[in-house]
Scaffold this active site. Sequence first.
Site, short mmCIF file in Angstrom:
data_model
loop_
_atom_site.label_atom_id
_atom_site.label_comp_id
_atom_site.label_asym_id
_atom_site.label_seq_id
_atom_site.Cartn_x
_atom_site.Cartn_y
_atom_site.Cartn_z
N SER A 1 0.79 -1.23 0.00
CA SER A 1 0.00 0.00 0.00
C SER A 1 0.82 1.28 0.00
O SER A 1 0.24 2.38 -0.08
CB SER A 1 -0.96 0.00 1.19
OG SER A 1 -2.03 -0.89 0.94
N TYR B 1 -10.36 2.37 6.11
CA TYR B 1 -9.42 2.02 5.05
C TYR B 1 -10.06 1.03 4.08
O TYR B 1 -10.59 0.00 4.49
CB TYR B 1 -8.17 1.41 5.67
CG TYR B 1 -6.98 1.32 4.77
CD1 TYR B 1 -6.09 2.40 4.66
CD2 TYR B 1 -6.70 0.17 4.05
CE1 TYR B 1 -4.97 2.31 3.85
CE2 TYR B 1 -5.59 0.08 3.23
CZ TYR B 1 -4.73 1.15 3.14
OH TYR B 1 -3.62 1.07 2.33
N SER B 2 -10.00 1.34 2.79
CA SER B 2 -10.59 0.47 1.78
C SER B 2 -9.71 0.47 0.54
O SER B 2 -9.48 1.51 -0.09
CB SER B 2 -12.00 0.94 1.40
OG SER B 2 -12.49 0.21 0.29
N ASN B 3 -9.20 -0.69 0.17
CA ASN B 3 -8.37 -0.79 -1.03
C ASN B 3 -9.14 -0.47 -2.30
O ASN B 3 -8.55 -0.06 -3.31
CB ASN B 3 -7.78 -2.20 -1.12
CG ASN B 3 -6.65 -2.41 -0.12
OD1 ASN B 3 -5.68 -1.67 -0.11
ND2 ASN B 3 -6.78 -3.41 0.72
N GLY C 1 2.76 -0.69 4.11
CA GLY C 1 2.34 -1.56 3.04
C GLY C 1 2.35 -3.01 3.45
O GLY C 1 3.23 -3.45 4.19
#
Length: 354
Positions: free
Chosen positions: A78, A174-176, A309
């Site tokens: 990330s 948090y959302s990818n 990440g």
Amino acid sequence: MLITAMVTAASLLVATAQADVDRTAVQQAMDQLTSGGGALGVQVRVTDGRQQFTARSGAAELNTTTPVPHNGSFRIGSITKPFVATVVLQLAGEGKVELDAPVARYLPDLLPGKDITVREILQHTSGLFSYTRALPLSPDGFEPIRDKHWEASELVAIAAERPLNFPPGTKWEYSNTNYIVAGLLIEKLTGRSYADEIERRILKPLRLNGTYLPGDSQDIRGPHAHAYWTANGEPSDITHINPSVTGASGEIVSTTRDLDTFVVALTSGKLLKPAQQAELTRTTEVSPGYGLGIKVMTVCGKQVWGHGGGIPGFSSELLTTADNRRRLVMSATTAPVSGDPRPALDKLLSATFC
């Protein structure tokens, strides 16, 4: 996950008087990670004023004594997000996108929430379900799909099938999915892939020759450590996967040297115009610890910016003080045997920033 533990460790540190980075403590923290913290190998690059050093611990491959390469390549997960956010902010500075405009203005019929703004995508306040929560990411579940190619639209569709987790702009989560959308937005606005734009706007100008977006390529170029986990009861080398499963939310491969160069350029204003630079680290009551593609936190009384990440096999961290005098870049490869990394990560942060 190692990275989750690192964020937790940072929140526990208290203010102390600043001294020089304790290199012995840095090495001890790394050795603690590889001896019982769930890491097979660790490499760090630490900056203390005008001085910089690298350190390593553990092994590059299972059942060997091969050391982790200094400045070896690794999957940054990330930490890809600050690269993507930078491109979107550059486009905002060029008048090609408005941060507070709905994403639907540029990508109609893509998202379930028609009022979700570009800012909310970048700041994780959109309410979009994170598609990764619907994927089988445990070792046993991921092994059968590790080679699969994923289209960005396919990943967004996983999230779009589900209702929003909360009304846009009312909460931080948090959302990818947010950054898969950001990648598609870049392509819509420029007519080129987000990978091409990152290379054109960031990698080439900064001469980040060790950084690349692999697409479907499962190989890691250059010297690198291997990562492992236990799948179906046996150790499995999880180094090589198809990173399209992360796309714009986490596919980049880089080195500690390149990431250090990038974070200095980004936080010192070399990549963004002043108005967009101010937006980069601006937080709100809804999102007190996250700006636009970058986390903002306090470590030992100092404001620290950066991102973490995580991708199967790799955990990483990129952190800098606001004045860039203290910086930490870390990559850890996972071992088949798990452990608690939090005490060691707390020690590493303390040795670097306190």
